[in-house]
Write a protein that holds these residues in place. Structure first.
Motif, PDB file in Angstrom:
ATOM      1  N   ARG A 168      33.339  29.272  49.662  1.00 50.83           N
ATOM      2  CA  ARG A 168      32.263  30.149  50.107  1.00 50.83           C
ATOM      3  C   ARG A 168      30.901  29.544  49.788  1.00 50.83           C
ATOM      4  O   ARG A 168      30.608  29.204  48.646  1.00 50.83           O
ATOM      5  N   GLU A 169      30.089  29.425  50.791  1.00 50.71           N
ATOM      6  CA  GLU A 169      28.735  28.900  50.683  1.00 50.71           C
ATOM      7  C   GLU A 169      28.690  27.545  49.979  1.00 50.71           C
ATOM      8  O   GLU A 169      27.703  27.194  49.343  1.00 50.71           O
ATOM      9  N   VAL A 216      34.034  34.475  52.708  1.00 56.49           N
ATOM     10  CA  VAL A 216      33.099  35.322  51.973  1.00 56.49           C
ATOM     11  C   VAL A 216      33.560  35.638  50.561  1.00 56.49           C
ATOM     12  O   VAL A 216      32.737  35.970  49.709  1.00 56.49           O
ATOM     13  N   GLU A 217      34.835  35.575  50.311  1.00 54.95           N
ATOM     14  CA  GLU A 217      35.300  35.877  48.963  1.00 54.95           C
ATOM     15  C   GLU A 217      35.766  34.595  48.286  1.00 54.95           C
ATOM     16  O   GLU A 217      35.972  33.578  48.936  1.00 54.95           O
ATOM     17  N   ASP A 218      35.956  34.700  46.990  1.00 48.87           N
ATOM     18  CA  ASP A 218      36.448  33.537  46.277  1.00 48.87           C
ATOM     19  C   ASP A 218      37.954  33.577  46.254  1.00 48.87           C
ATOM     20  O   ASP A 218      38.571  34.126  45.339  1.00 48.87           O
ATOM     21  N   ARG A 233      43.279  33.427  43.276  1.00 52.09           N
ATOM     22  CA  ARG A 233      42.044  34.096  42.880  1.00 52.09           C
ATOM     23  C   ARG A 233      41.793  33.829  41.417  1.00 52.09           C
ATOM     24  O   ARG A 233      42.674  33.393  40.690  1.00 52.09           O
ATOM     25  N   ASN A 234      40.573  34.149  41.023  1.00 48.32           N
ATOM     26  CA  ASN A 234      40.194  34.038  39.616  1.00 48.32           C
ATOM     27  C   ASN A 234      40.338  32.607  39.111  1.00 48.32           C
ATOM     28  O   ASN A 234      40.601  32.392  37.944  1.00 48.32           O
TER      29      ASN A 234
ATOM     30  N   LEU B 164      40.304  42.090  40.435  1.00 46.99           N
ATOM     31  CA  LEU B 164      39.691  40.769  40.370  1.00 46.99           C
ATOM     32  C   LEU B 164      38.329  40.795  41.036  1.00 46.99           C
ATOM     33  O   LEU B 164      38.103  41.559  41.969  1.00 46.99           O
ATOM     34  N   PRO B 165      37.428  39.960  40.561  1.00 48.13           N
ATOM     35  CA  PRO B 165      36.121  39.911  41.208  1.00 48.13           C
ATOM     36  C   PRO B 165      36.241  39.292  42.593  1.00 48.13           C
ATOM     37  O   PRO B 165      36.957  38.318  42.794  1.00 48.13           O
ATOM     38  N   VAL B 166      35.511  39.894  43.531  1.00 44.59           N
ATOM     39  CA  VAL B 166      35.530  39.370  44.893  1.00 44.59           C
ATOM     40  C   VAL B 166      34.869  38.007  44.923  1.00 44.59           C
ATOM     41  O   VAL B 166      35.340  37.071  45.537  1.00 44.59           O
ATOM     42  N   LYS B 167      33.739  37.913  44.230  1.00 41.00           N
ATOM     43  CA  LYS B 167      33.080  36.619  44.110  1.00 41.00           C
ATOM     44  C   LYS B 167      33.058  36.259  42.637  1.00 41.00           C
ATOM     45  O   LYS B 167      32.820  37.130  41.797  1.00 41.00           O
ATOM     46  N   LEU B 168      33.267  35.016  42.372  1.00 46.14           N
ATOM     47  CA  LEU B 168      33.354  34.588  40.982  1.00 46.14           C
ATOM     48  C   LEU B 168      32.077  34.960  40.254  1.00 46.14           C
ATOM     49  O   LEU B 168      30.980  34.631  40.691  1.00 46.14           O
TER      50      LEU B 168
END
Lengths: 834, 585
Positions: A168-169, A216-218, A233-234, B164-168
């Protein structure tokens, strides 16, 4: 001279990543699909499936294309030749070339990175180790720039472009290799490495195959060799990372792509099914099945409205956002194995060969399109490793294309399941209709099949001959169907079974008038009367089995040509029943031109293919092309031209009426062309960007051609050619053009200047010498020395079109140089052509 | 009506009970029982699951198609939410099988459509919905930090959902289904979420502890998946002299006479039986209660079992034509009844393990009677019940383990408390007193072995040397505890131990193995020549060829009885699992 045919995509060429669909400019709502194909980048129109532009300029395989994130009308492309090019793909103009120096295996661009791109290069000093580096594209004037600032981002990455993705970005980059996932965060300079278990438990195989990042998400999606998709994730925590698994594919996940919002994930693999996963849920998924062949790449358009899948059989499918098939772009379909050979359909002049499994493809050479695909086997194809499937092995057309004979075979070693099918062309439906199906026509594999080629005769004189490894050849004829309930008038049945000393029959061939049939039985060629089926005579050239046979045509119809395993090409006179001549040549392909007496033979020696064209009545070839290509040529075919070509020079007279096509073992289709590549391309793909457009006059055409030749050489000879050659050579011409007509001196004064400018300059010469030298060396490896004299002559002619000689420069020895100088003195004869 | 659900509040002071008629009742938890407090708002539809808000202000009650929020103080239903509102055409009822109320006001429901849904109950809106399975989600548990949820489904799979966080590094968080675990073959009826592990249990009679790797500090013994199929309790008792075996089932007992053989043979041979094993009697317990413990006396004439409410004692009479059981009248009513029963070696006393650390001693009288002799209690008092007993063979000593893991030894001659074995920080899984030396051998759940001399009130020298050397690493890393200990009367240095998977003869006279040599060396020893074998010998002689071992005992000097329980036998008795299509089958 050799050039890949324009418009015929090299079947192996779809190796680059297809670029995204760039939007057209605001005025025209057209959209384009960009695709790396071999050494070219192709621009397709999404609306019409047409090839709009073919952008050539790279000297090697294009490995990656990416839109310029700051200007969507521009495209970056990387190639194995070590350069990155910036293109204006709307006009097909190369804007800039950045030379990096080492092989570039993949290319990535980032919106956040102002003037740098990311490429994968091999690590210096280590084999099979690759690194991701960022390359700063210097903002200099001029077209050719050196990209010097190179900084390593990640080490030990995979070589495939699918093994790296940017998050993302552009905050992080992910690389997968074997069982390791690496995430590098640019801002924090943090590298996290996660490994999966290497052991294959419960049939699982944890190796990574591809990676994609959520826009858009990680979230990172990875595909695996056992068909699983993992969503990570994470991953900024070394320990508390987590992943969930989606599993539908039963075999390797070939590619993954997220939609623009990230709500949908597309995955594809060998099942030829595109799977759409919603919201990362394992239970909500949609399928688009029956895409024909394994999916290799998936690409989303930047607005998310379309996606395209690239298939292993050389086809692009464009798919709507609601997962509906929209259209497909396909050229020559890459088949697993071309067993049928290259056959020309007499009706459409299309090339006919294996297509999809169990299908016969009719490929139009002019339009680079598949005309149609005929389902021969008519059975569902099931993708499963180790499953034996029926496939098409032989194909033959009758002279006027009304009858088609096909042989299909189940790939079993013992007791093959054979089926011979005869198809009749139905004028009403414009397609082939099954007429006769013969189960087990032979007890063993069928080795060859041919129709009696008699244009003028009626249908009932049509004869089909099949040869088999069961040591017989069989003659099939049409019989009237007496059964009143039968739907068709005629059907086929066996008329004669011939054999010779219980040898395996390997090839068969009819003479041009159809009176004689030649059948080869291992080491022996037998000639039979096609009316009485009497054995007329036999020819033999021991040792070695007969590999190919063919009759001469027109004036040479009294000759029979055969090639043997031990590298002999023999010509027998049928009238005297004696060997006319023979030559030592390891012939792989022997192909007679149906419209002339010429016969093309392709030899395979010391890792290169060479072409020899000869007439059977004289033992010396009329045309030789050494080093035709590095790959082994497996098949060749003469395709009749619609109208005889007029402009060919004397050496290419044999190409006037038909064109010769080759298929290599990597399934690349090539042709011999008398014109240079640029002439054959559409005018839109002009090489020179900054020149003003010239008015189209015969004179300007001549100038244009000249100039293009130069630039062509520049590309061909690679680093050898000094870059300022172009500026050196052109002033005379430029002066000529820029001076107003009324101040020009007389034509007699201008002529010598012009002619001089056409001559090849000094720098160029050195390259030519090299070219000659290489050819001579290759000749010496072969031992037919009687040809050597004319060969050198011919090679001189061809050198302006020579390609790919770059690496061979350092082999010059003193004595060879001397020899070369001698030749140089006599080599201006070709100027007389002007 | 029937009770469908039960939930205690965070502090454990109040208990909510959901009933068939749709009512939710609140009980006060008082010492030794519960006390009815009040009825909450009653609505139609059985209450299938309940969850308290951590601050005890609200209760979420799941029902069919809906769930309700009840204010505890007012007792009123404050919100009622249809869970399958968006699936209008659904013909099936959507059963909310499990519910959890998070501190932030989010309600998590797990329903029979395989969904885990997150609701904002105050707004009545659905925040997130995750379809984790095609079959019903039956159970749900939330971690203490409320960042992870584990759900169990009827296909036997458990899933973890994580916040969980959507963005880190960003503030926005979302629940994401992460890891699936398939450890069960049947319904997962109960799940629990410990800080470091997911625990699940289901219809396939297995308890699975799945550690969360990311919470573990290091890879090691704790980070290993554990599966428990069999209770770590003695379910079989053996009458050595009479060669009888008593099997305890949940509702009945079976008494078998062992077969015997006169032949001898080599290793691995199956000997022909001269007398077949004989099913003597099946004793069904009265009423719906489960049998808690059972025992048969060594002489085979007495048989006792206890249920949750009372103790039963029978006298077994073996005649020529059969076996008859006679109930012993006037068994003293002990409350609560026995947690463990044990007959003394000479079969004239019965020890009954009871609550509060007490052991009752009953005198057995011929021909069929008994009287209460004495009650042994630890001098300092104890709140936990006794769960293991070990009498000595000479009838002099008795060791008793209570729930606080303290081992008390009593002198039976004078009915006096003798001593306390130094407490250890692990549960005792088996103990026995050696018949000749009166050493108490104790096996702990962390696989430690200790030997304690009862007369001398101290650990033996061997035990001290074991402690100083430490046991072999692969011995310590086994995951099933020792469930029974016996001794070889012929060789006093032999201790026979077994757990679910292995049988071990511990020879105290041999050196202990160190970590560099393999613990399991029986097969390699066999191939070695005599002299080399001597050098390689170590104290642990392990045999692993058995299917899950339930019981092992030495009948006489050269006869060992082993009871196996193959897992397949268990599986065939289970109901059919949910039909699932598996690719490639």
């Amino acid at each position: 001279c050799r050039a890949p045919p324009a418009g015929v995509p090299a079947a192996c060429g779809w190796r680059g990543v297809p670029g995204a669909f760039p939007r057209g400019d605001a005025v025209s709502p057209r959209r384009y699909l960009l695709c790396a194909s071999g050494d070219f980048v192709k621009v397709y129109s999404v609306a019409t499936e047409e090839t709009l532009r073919l952008m050539g300029g790279h000297a090697d395989l294009v490995t990656g294309i990416q839109l310029n994130p700051h200007n969507h009308m521009q495209l970056y492309s990387s190639s194995l030749d070590g350069s990155i090019k910036l293109w204006d793909f709307m006009d097909g103009i190369p804007i800039k070339t950045f030379t990096v120096g080492s092989k570039l295996l993949a290319l990535y661009t980032l919106a956040g990175a102002e003037d740098s791109v990311f490429v994968v290069i091999p690590k210096k000093g280590e084999r099979d180790t690759f690194q991701l580096v960022s390359v700063k594209l210097t903002k200099g004037a001029g077209q050719d720039l050196e990209a010097q600032e190179v900084s390593v981002v990640l080490d030990g990455v995979g070589a495939s472009p699918k093994h790296i993705a940017f998050g993302r970005e552009g905050e992080y980059v992910v690389s997968v290799k074997e069982i390791t996932l690496q995430v590098y965060f640019f801002k924090r300079k943090l590298l996290n490495r996660f490994s999966l278990r290497a052991v294959k438990t419960k049939g699982g195989d944890n190796r990574f195959s591809c990676v994609a990042c959520h826009p858009v998400e990680d979230c990172i999606a990875t595909g695996h060799a056992d068909g699983k998709i993992r969503l990570w994730r994470n991953f900024h925590h070394k320990k508390e990372y987590t992943y969930s698994t989606l599993h539908w594919h039963h075999d390797i996940v070939m590619d993954l792509a997220f939609s623009m919002e990230g709500t949908r994930l597309l995955s594809g693999g060998v099942e030829s099914v595109l799977v759409q996963w919603h919201n990362e849920s394992a239970w909500q998924k949609d399928f688009l099945p029956r895409l024909g062949s394994p999916i290799e790449y998936i690409s989303m358009s930047s607005d998310g409205a379309l996606c395209c899948t690239l298939h292993s059989d050389n086809r692009i499918t464009i798919i709507n956002s609601n997962l509906r098939f929209s259209r497909s772009i396909q050229g020559l379909i890459k088949s697993r194995d071309i067993k049928t050979g290259l056959v020309v359909d007499p009706r459409t002049k299309a090339l006919v060969l294996n297509g999809e499994p169990g299908h016969l493809q009719f490929y139009c050479l002019q339009s680079d399109q598949q005309l149609f695909s005929l389902d021969i086997v008519q059975r569902q194809y099931v993708h499963q490793a180790g499953l034996q499937q029926s496939d098409l092995v032989k194909v033959a057309f009758s002279a006027r294309g009304t009858w088609l004979a096909t042989v299909e075979e189940r790939e079993e070693v013992t007791d093959p399941e054979l089926e011979l099918k005869l198809w009749f062309y139905d004028e009403e439906t414009q397609s082939f209709k099954l007429n006769t199906r013969i189960n087990t026509p032979h007890d063993n594999h069928i080795t060859d099949m041919c129709f009696r080629d008699m244009d003028e005769l009626e249908d009932d004189s049509l004869i089909l001959v099949t040869t088999g490894r069961d040591c017989v050849f069989k003659v099939w004829v049409m019989v009237e169907d007496t059964d009143p309930e039968a739907q068709q008038r005629v059907s086929w049945s066996c008329d004669f079974v011939g054999s010779y000393h219980n040898y395996q029959a390997t090839n068969c061939c009819f003479s041009e008038d159809g009176s004689l049939l030649a059948v080869s039985f291992e080491e022996t060629v037998t000639v039979w009367d096609s009316v009485t089926w009497d054995l007329k005579c036999t020819f033999c050239h021991p040792p070695g089995n007969i590999r190919n046979i063919c009759f001469g045509r027109l004036t040479c119809s009294k000759y029979l040509i055969g090639a043997t395993d031990y590298g002999f090409l023999c010509c027998w006179n049928l009238l005297t029943c004696a060997l006319e001549w023979s030559a030592h040549l390891n012939v792989v392909v022997l192909q007679p031109d149906p419209l002339s007496e010429h016969i093309a033979a392709v030899s395979w020696l010391s890792k290169e293919s060479s072409l020899f064209v000869f007439k059977p009545n004289e033992p010396r070839p009329i045309y030789i092309q050494r080093n035709l290509c590095k790959e082994k040529i497996l098949l060749a075919a003469f395709v009749p031209r619609d109208e005889p070509e007029t402009t060919g020079s004397e050496k290419y007279l044999w190409l006037r009426r038909s064109q010769l096509f080759f298929l290599t073992d990597t399934q690349e289709l090539m042709t011999l062309s008398t014109k240079s590549l640029e002439e054959r391309l559409t005018p839109s793909s002009k090489q020179l960007a900054v020149e003003e457009s010239l008015p189209v006059t015969p004179f300007s055409l001549l100038l244009g051609k000249h100039r293009r030749q130069e630039s062509q050489e520049e590309i061909d000879l690679g680093k050898l050619v000094v870059h300022n050659k172009h500026e050196q050579a052109s002033p005379a011409v430029k002066e000529l053009l820029h001076t107003p007509a009324h101040v020009l001196p007389s034509a007699s004064f201008l002529c010598p200047i012009f002619i001089n400018s056409l001559l090849i300059s000094k720098e160029n010469k050195s390259a030519e010498e090299v070219a000659d030298e290489v050819d001579m060396e290759s000749e010496k490896t072969e031992d037919d020395s009687d040809e050597e004299r004319d060969v050198t002559e011919m090679e001189q002619e061809d050198k302006s079109h020579m390609e790919l000689l770059g690496e061979m420069t350092c082999k010059l020895s003193k004595s060879q140089e001397k020899e070369l100088r001698k030749i140089r003195k006599v080599d201006y004869s070709w100027i007389s052509a002007f | 009506g029937p009770i469908w659900s039960m939930a205690a509040n965070g502090t454990g002071t109040r208990l909510a009970i959901g009933c068939e008629d749709g009512s939710v009742k609140i009980f006060q938890v008082v010492p030794g029982g519960i006390q009815f407090e009040r009825n909450l708002d009653r609505r139609k539809g059985r209450v299938l699951c309940l969850s308290w808000h951590p601050s005890d202000t609200h209760i979420a009650a799941g029902s069919i198609d809906i769930f309700r929020m009840i204010d505890v103080t007012s007792g009123q239903t404050v919100q009622r939410i249809m869970v399958n509102h968006q699936v209008q055409k659904a013909k099936r009822d959507c059963v909310v099988w499990a519910i959890a109320l998070l501190s932030g006001g989010t309600v998590v429901t797990a329903d029979s459509f395989g969904r885990v849904q997150f609701w904002d109950w105050e707004q009545g809106t659905l925040a997130e919905s995750h379809t984790v399975s095609t079959s019903a989600v039956l159970s749900l548990a939330v971690s203490e930090k409320e960042d992870s949820i584990v759900v169990g489904t009827s296909t036997g799979a458990t899933y973890q959902l994580q916040l969980l966080p959507v963005k880190l590094g960003g503030p926005e968080k979302r629940w994401v289904r992460t890891k699936p675990f398939q450890h069960h073959s049947h319904d997962v009826r109960a799940v629990a979420h410990s800080p470091t592990a997911l625990i699940s249990g289901g219809l396939d009679a297995q308890l699975v502890i799945r550690p969360l790797m990311e919470k573990m500090q290091k890879k090691g013994y704790d980070a290993v998946l554990r599966k428990f199929t069999f209770p770590h309790r003695r379910l079989v008792s053996c009458a050595r002299k009479a060669r009888l075996l008593l099997f305890q089932f949940s509702q009945h007992l079976e008494l078998w006479r062992l077969g015997s053989t006169e032949e001898t043979g080599k290793d691995g041979e199956v000997l022909p039986l001269c007398r077949m094993p004989e099913h003597l009697v099946q004793l069904k317990s009265k009423g719906p209660e489960h049998i808690y413990s059972s025992c048969v006396s060594p002489c085979g004439t007495w048989l006792g079992y206890s249920t949750a409410s009372r103790l039963h004692l029978y006298r077994v009479c073996c005649d020529d034509d059969g076996v008859s059981l006679r109930k012993v009248p006037k068994v003293p009513k002990l409350l609560p009844p026995a947690y463990q029963l044990q007959f003394s070696a000479d079969s004239d006393r019965l020890f009954v393990a009871s609550a509060r650390g007490a052991v009752h001693v009953l005198q057995l009288l011929e021909p069929g009677g008994c009287k209460h002799l004495h009650t042994l209690r630890p001098p300092s008092g104890c709140s936990e019940a006794v769960y293991l007993l070990a009498p000595s063979a000479d009838g002099h000593w008795l060791a008793a383990v209570s729930g606080d893991w303290a081992i008390h030894t009593y002198n039976l001659k004078c009915f006096k408390h003798h001593c306390v074995v130094p407490t250890y920080s692990c549960a005792v899984t088996a103990l026995a007193i050696h018949p000749s030396t009166n050493n108490l051998v104790i096996a702990y759940s962390d696989q430690q072995l200790l030997e304690f001399s009862v007369p001398e009130q101290q650990y033996t020298a061997w035990s001290r040397s074991v402690q100083s050397r430490g046991l072999h690493r692969s011995w310590l890393e086994r995951d099933s505890p020792i469930t029974h200990i016996t001794f070889n009367p012929k060789n006093p240095s032999h201790i026979l131990l077994h757990d679910t998977y292995l049988f071990c003869v511990l020879d105290k006279s041999l050196p202990l193995p160190d970590d560099s040599t393999p613990l399991m060396n029986q097969s390699t020893l066999k191939q070695l020549p005599e002299t080399a074998r001597k050098r390689q010998l170590h104290a642990f002689k392990i045999c692993k060829k058995f299917q899950p071992l339930l019981f092992m005992d030495l009948l006489d000097e050269n006869c060992l009885v082993v009871v196996e329980r193959p897992i397949m036998d268990l599986k065939t008795q289970l109901p059919l699992p949910v039909q699932q299509k598996k690719f490639g089958t």
